[in-house]
Design a protein around this motif. Structure first.
Motif, PDB file in Angstrom:
ATOM      1  N   ILE A   1      -5.328  -3.042  -6.348  1.00  0.00           N
ATOM      2  CA  ILE A   1      -5.964  -2.920  -7.334  1.00  0.00           C
ATOM      3  C   ILE A   1      -6.876  -3.746  -8.059  1.00  0.00           C
ATOM      4  CG2 ILE A   1      -3.798  -2.876  -8.973  1.00  0.00           C
ATOM      5  CD1 ILE A   1      -6.558  -0.572  -9.295  1.00  0.00           C
TER       6      ILE A   1
ATOM      7  N   SER B   1      -6.867   1.989 -10.466  1.00  0.00           N
ATOM      8  CA  SER B   1      -6.043   2.721 -10.693  1.00  0.00           C
ATOM      9  C   SER B   1      -5.236   3.842 -11.093  1.00  0.00           C
ATOM     10  CB  SER B   1      -6.417   2.646 -12.925  1.00  0.00           C
ATOM     11  OG  SER B   1      -7.489   1.215 -12.825  1.00  0.00           O
TER      12      SER B   1
ATOM     13  N   ALA C   1      -3.361   4.017  -7.322  1.00  0.00           N
ATOM     14  CA  ALA C   1      -2.393   3.272  -7.672  1.00  0.00           C
ATOM     15  C   ALA C   1      -1.289   3.126  -8.206  1.00  0.00           C
ATOM     16  CB  ALA C   1      -2.867   1.604  -7.726  1.00  0.00           C
ATOM     17  N   ILE C   2      -1.783   4.301 -10.290  1.00  0.00           N
ATOM     18  CA  ILE C   2      -0.525   4.194 -10.170  1.00  0.00           C
ATOM     19  C   ILE C   2       0.022   5.368 -10.135  1.00  0.00           C
ATOM     20  CG2 ILE C   2      -0.630   2.872 -12.154  1.00  0.00           C
ATOM     21  CD1 ILE C   2      -1.454   5.144 -14.045  1.00  0.00           C
TER      22      ILE C   2
ATOM     23  N   ILE D   1       3.928   6.531  -7.955  1.00  0.00           N
ATOM     24  CA  ILE D   1       5.226   6.117  -9.086  1.00  0.00           C
ATOM     25  C   ILE D   1       5.579   6.602 -10.317  1.00  0.00           C
ATOM     26  CG2 ILE D   1       4.428   4.446 -10.683  1.00  0.00           C
ATOM     27  CD1 ILE D   1       7.049   4.398  -7.888  1.00  0.00           C
ATOM     28  N   LEU D   2       3.853   7.377 -10.444  1.00  0.00           N
ATOM     29  CA  LEU D   2       4.290   7.926 -12.052  1.00  0.00           C
ATOM     30  C   LEU D   2       5.016   9.364 -11.565  1.00  0.00           C
ATOM     31  CD1 LEU D   2       3.115   8.000 -14.831  1.00  0.00           C
ATOM     32  CD2 LEU D   2       1.131   9.151 -14.217  1.00  0.00           C
TER      33      LEU D   2
ATOM     34  N   LEU E   1      -0.620  -2.135  -3.272  1.00  0.00           N
ATOM     35  CA  LEU E   1      -1.463  -1.937  -4.335  1.00  0.00           C
ATOM     36  C   LEU E   1      -1.204  -2.460  -5.298  1.00  0.00           C
ATOM     37  CD1 LEU E   1      -0.005   2.567  -4.565  1.00  0.00           C
ATOM     38  CD2 LEU E   1      -2.450   1.517  -3.264  1.00  0.00           C
ATOM     39  N   SER E   2      -0.906  -3.004  -6.248  1.00  0.00           N
ATOM     40  CA  SER E   2      -0.906  -4.123  -6.602  1.00  0.00           C
ATOM     41  C   SER E   2      -2.116  -5.073  -6.541  1.00  0.00           C
ATOM     42  CB  SER E   2       0.097  -5.184  -7.068  1.00  0.00           C
ATOM     43  OG  SER E   2       0.473  -5.541  -6.604  1.00  0.00           O
TER      44      SER E   2
ATOM     45  N   TRP F   1       7.041  -1.393  -7.294  1.00  0.00           N
ATOM     46  CA  TRP F   1       6.226  -0.953  -7.299  1.00  0.00           C
ATOM     47  C   TRP F   1       4.883  -1.939  -7.804  1.00  0.00           C
ATOM     48  CZ3 TRP F   1       4.917   3.128  -3.439  1.00  0.00           C
ATOM     49  CH2 TRP F   1       3.395   3.858  -4.039  1.00  0.00           C
ATOM     50  N   ASN F   2       5.559  -1.653  -9.381  1.00  0.00           N
ATOM     51  CA  ASN F   2       4.877  -2.382 -10.331  1.00  0.00           C
ATOM     52  C   ASN F   2       4.545  -4.239 -10.245  1.00  0.00           C
ATOM     53  OD1 ASN F   2       4.165   0.482 -11.284  1.00  0.00           O
ATOM     54  ND2 ASN F   2       5.241   0.095 -13.210  1.00  0.00           N
TER      55      ASN F   2
END
Lengths: 290, 276, 333
Positions: free
Chosen positions: B230, B248, B251-252, B255-256, B226-227, B209-210
């Protein structure tokens, strides 16, 4: 300890992973190697040909090269030191019987879930920005000039950002290792009259060796290729002050559009990565009975 | 090794631990707070911890101006797809390394890890060209493959360290009970290794994801996750802090939230053989 | 049926020959115990029969069929492991049913067989539990249940009792013996405990350094050990060995006498000695007696004996109970 047919099956089952990874490694590597001996500029596509080691010579003689090597090592080393030391301290702290341990752990691991471009942009804009950043506001609050983090201290700033991203990972692994240490060992050491420091030095730290080894190994793998954070924040600058080897290659490929030189840089980076890898695996591999 | 502390020590430790944890978490929190501010209050000096006029406007505007659902869906497909494919290939490999080790098993594992040490930038152009040539450029399948191969060494390693904790006698018992290799893996090994597999799955979904290099290099629009969302967002908009924070957060956040809910499972197998 | 024949079986791991060359016949319905010190190759031998390892040389026949290259599943054998090797994620019922499921039996048939086995093994009330919720003895029984439902040609046991406490061990020993009485199926049982071997076996195979030292019934081995190793290994406390001039009197390099075959007297006898440490068990007294020229001998006396440490006693070996060995350790019949 098994039969021949199991051993054969085992070899067949490991084969897909090995073959795929080998292709994934060798095809781009071979192409990079090929380009590295070619004249290949996107801006003048009509001029092609073999140039021998010229691309390598250019890269190695470039004034930025040694700086980039140094910056790469500083980034990897700096982040490793910070995350291992702080990670150990944080792990020791939240391993204590404190209130709300579950929530604490959630807070501490949060940075790990933040994707690098977001992490970099939060730090760059919300914190390190010379006018609007929180740090600048705090400096002004004390009547001091705001520190120009990314402009005057680009490498330490980048290291700090990356260390923040990787601190949770180190903390988690160290915490898990810490929790596997039997309290009997600590109690025995207490009975033997060991001070808190001695207990840490002679019981806890040796117990954490394997975990620290794993942290170093995994983080190095990821840190050697760090690119996004620099791209988002300093773009390798000011000048070349925060240019690492990956970023230098990127500049050649994308900014200068010289694929041949970038490829030569890529091969150099691969060689260096392998030196680091051999060094790491020799030094740490036996420690880590993987 | 949690042990009893005196009440006073306990209070002090609790305060210290919370302080440190909040300090580490603060950048995320600040981003979250900023995302609900107006652009003016986001750059106010002195900074406002809580804005008087907080707003959802940033989110609605980001949503309106970009195709968030598409980026989000691409991220989901790519991260989960690459991880599941990776697991399917890695489970048999980890089985053989853990239960039928040879003298070269450790070298093989280290070699796999070393393929990850090759800087992505170094092989960016060739991979870009290859992906263009074979029609994988800007496709979800292409990214699934690329990220699967990127994370495969980590998946194999995590599973390997986890499998090694499973006594080989149980697999031998299955063999005596007439289980074929396939049945042995499906009915005995995999269910027993569920915690380790879950942890591996989570970590690699997070890593995928990241991932923000190949996902940006190998896509333009169709498959961009999403990377890329952003990256595209922060570039032209300049310094709209509140909107940047909102984007932001968007985007996170997935997963957070996933990470927080599953942190127990994530942590359980996150030992890399470092805990005996 | 369960007749197992090993012909010139050898196992090497690289350069190391764990088992150099073994020939052995196991008859249908026999309870055979492989016994020997740790590292003697007994477990390896069992794993070779099971098919979990392949032989480096030789052949293994099961019921007259060459099984040397058959995978474990095709050999029709069942095994009970030292760690029980139960599937922790399955209930007791599913554990016992697993081999049947693998054999592709239909669910009703599986159900019937599992219930039958559970009844025999007193597990009926535990069928829905997981192995983690069971005691050591119950786990052991589940492992046995998993073995018996397949109705194998032979059972293989790999030190199955070593994880149990002493009292439970005695019970399980009896249960396994009774199971053998009921099923009359060939059983091969590996242990390092000679008491288990003596109490359970029809036939004991004593192994040492990968070689068979002797094969025989428990009492044969006790009465007529083929060599020094078997003499020393079978029987507790160990047989006393005497070398030197005393042995020469009997035309042997070494003579042996079991502690229970020495008569003790405070007045007269063959050997004069001084009493050292004694162990009083109530039913028996074990004494260590130092005899000049012979060394330390262990003596077993029935009941309580009123001798103190330091007393002088006379020892007399019972008639016909002396064992004679040549210089190579072989028994002189």
């Amino acid at each position: 300890m098994s039969t021949q047919s199991t051993r054969l099956a085992a070899r067949l089952m490991v084969a897909p992973s090995v073959i795929l990874l080998f292709i994934w490694m060798i095809v781009p590597l071979a192409m990079t190697l090929y380009f590295s001996f070619r004249l290949y500029r996107l801006l003048s596509p009509e001029r092609t040909g073999w140039v021998g080691f010229n691309n390598y010579i250019w890269f190695l003689n470039s004034p930025d090269f040694w700086l980039a090597i140094w910056n790469t090592l500083a980034l990897v080393g700096g982040v490793l030191v910070i995350t291992v030391v702080l990670g150990t301290l944080v792990a020791l702290l939240i391993d204590q019987p404190v209130k709300g341990q579950g929530v604490l752990r959630i807070l501490v691991i949060a940075p790990f879930f933040v994707m690098p471009p977001v992490a970099a942009s939060i730090w760059e804009n919300l914190f390190m920005h010379p006018q609007n950043g929180l740090f600048a506001a705090i400096s002004r609050g004390f009547g001091a000039q705001p520190i120009l983090f990314l402009e005057q201290h680009p490498m330490p700033s980048v290291i700090a950002i990356v260390a923040w991203e990787w601190l949770p990972f180190a903390t988690l692994i160290l915490l898990t290792a810490l929790q596997s240490l039997s309290s009997e060992q600590i109690e025995a050491a207490e009975m033997d009259g060991a001070s808190a420091f001695s207990r840490f030095r002679y019981i806890i730290l040796p117990h954490l060796t394997r975990a620290i080894t794993a942290v170093i190994l995994i983080q190095t793998i990821f840190l050697l290729g760090i690119f996004g954070e620099i791209y988002t924040t300093t773009q390798g600058g000011p000048g070349s002050a925060s240019t690492t080897l990956p970023y230098m290659i990127f500049k050649q490929a994308i900014v200068a559009k010289d694929i041949g030189r970038a490829a030569a840089g890529g091969i150099i980076a691969v060689i260096l990565a392998n030196i680091v890898a051999v060094f790491l695996m020799r030094g740490l591999g036996k420690n880590l009975d993987a | 090794m949690a042990r009893a502390l005196s009440p006073r020590r306990r209070l002090l430790t609790t305060i210290a631990a919370w302080f440190v944890a909040l300090l580490i978490f603060f950048p995320v929190l600040w981003m979250l707070i900023t995302s609900f501010k107006t652009e003016a209050s986001a750059v106010a000096s002195p900074p406002e911890l809580f804005s008087a006029d907080w707003t959802f406007e940033n989110y609605t505007e980001v949503w309106a101006r970009s195709d968030y659902p598409r980026f989000f869906w691409n991220s989901v497909v790519i991260s989960i797809g690459s991880t599941l494919l990776g697991l399917a290939i890695a489970i048999p490999a980890a089985w053989s390394m853990a239960f039928v080790p040879t003298k070269r098993t450790k070298d093989l594992l280290m070699w796999m890890l070393s393929t990850k040490m090759m800087p992505a930038v170094a092989v960016m152009i060739p991979l870009y060209l290859v992906f263009q040539r074979v029609g994988l450029f800007d496709t979800k399948i292409g990214l699934v493959l690329a990220l699967m191969l990127m994370n495969l060494p980590i998946i194999v390693w995590m599973l390997y360290t986890y499998f090694r904790e499973i006594p080989g006698e149980i697999l031998e018992a299955a063999r005596m009970d007439g289980a074929s290799l396939w049945n042995e893996i499906v009915y005995v090994l995999t269910p027993m290794a569920v915690p380790g597999i879950a942890s591996t799955l989570l970590l690699n979904v997070i890593l995928a994801w990241n991932e923000a290099f190949w996902t940006i290099t190998l896509t333009t629009t169709k498959a961009a996750p999403l990377s890329a969302f952003i990256a595209s967002f922060s570039a032209p908009q300049g310094l709209f802090y509140a909107k940047l924070s909102a984007a932001s957060t968007m985007a996170i956040a997935p997963i957070l939230i996933l990470g927080w809910f599953s942190q127990k499972q994530l942590v359980r197998g996150l030992t890399f053989g470092a805990v005996k | 049926m369960g007749k197992i024949t090993l012909r010139n079986v050898a196992k090497r791991f690289g350069e190391v020959a764990v088992i150099p060359d073994i020939n052995l016949d196991i008859e249908d319905g026999e309870f055979v115990v492989f016994v020997g010190p740790s590292g003697c190759g007994k477990s390896t031998l069992l794993r070779l029969i099971a098919g979990l390892e392949d032989v480096s040389d030789g052949t293994i026949e099961i019921d007259g069929v060459n099984a040397t290259d058959l995978p474990p599943a095709k050999r029709g054998l069942a095994m009970v492991f030292q760690s029980y090797a139960l599937y922790p994620h399955m209930t007791v019922r599913k554990n016992i049913a697993f081999p049947l499921k693998m054999a592709g039996l239909d669910p009703a048939e599986i159900e019937r067989k599992v219930d039958g086995a559970a009844k025999v093994l007193n597990l009926s009330n535990y069928l829905e539990r997981r192995p983690g919720q069971l005691s050591g003895g119950q786990r052991q029984r589940v492992a046995i249940g998993r073995a018996i439902v397949r109705e194998p040609k032979a059972f293989l046991f790999d030190e199955p009792l070593s994880n149990l406490d002493a009292a439970l061990r005695v019970n399980m020993r009896i249960e396994i013996s009774e199971l053998h009485q009921t099923l009359k199926t060939t059983m091969i049982y590996v242990t390092h405990d000679q008491v288990e071997a003596m109490t359970m076996a029809d036939k004991i195979v004593v192994l040492n350094a990968g070689r068979i030292e002797q094969v025989g019934s428990p009492l044969e081995l006790y009465r007529r050990p083929a060599n020094l190793f078997v003499a020393g290994f079978i029987g507790s406390p160990k047989m006393n060995f005497i070398e030197g001039s005393e042995a020469k009197l009997h035309n042997a390099a070494t003579i042996g006498i079991r502690p229970e075959h020495i008569d003790l007297s405070t007045s007269a006898g063959t050997w004069k000695g001084t009493v050292g440490m004694s162990e009083h068990l109530g039913s028996d007294t074990f004494m260590r007696v130092t005899v000049e020229g012979l060394g330390m001998l262990t003596v077993r006396a029935s009941g309580e004996v009123s001798v103190q440490q330091g007393d002088t006693v006379w020892l007399t070996p019972q008639d016909g109970k002396l064992h004679h060995f040549d210089a190579n350790g072989k028994s002189l019949a």
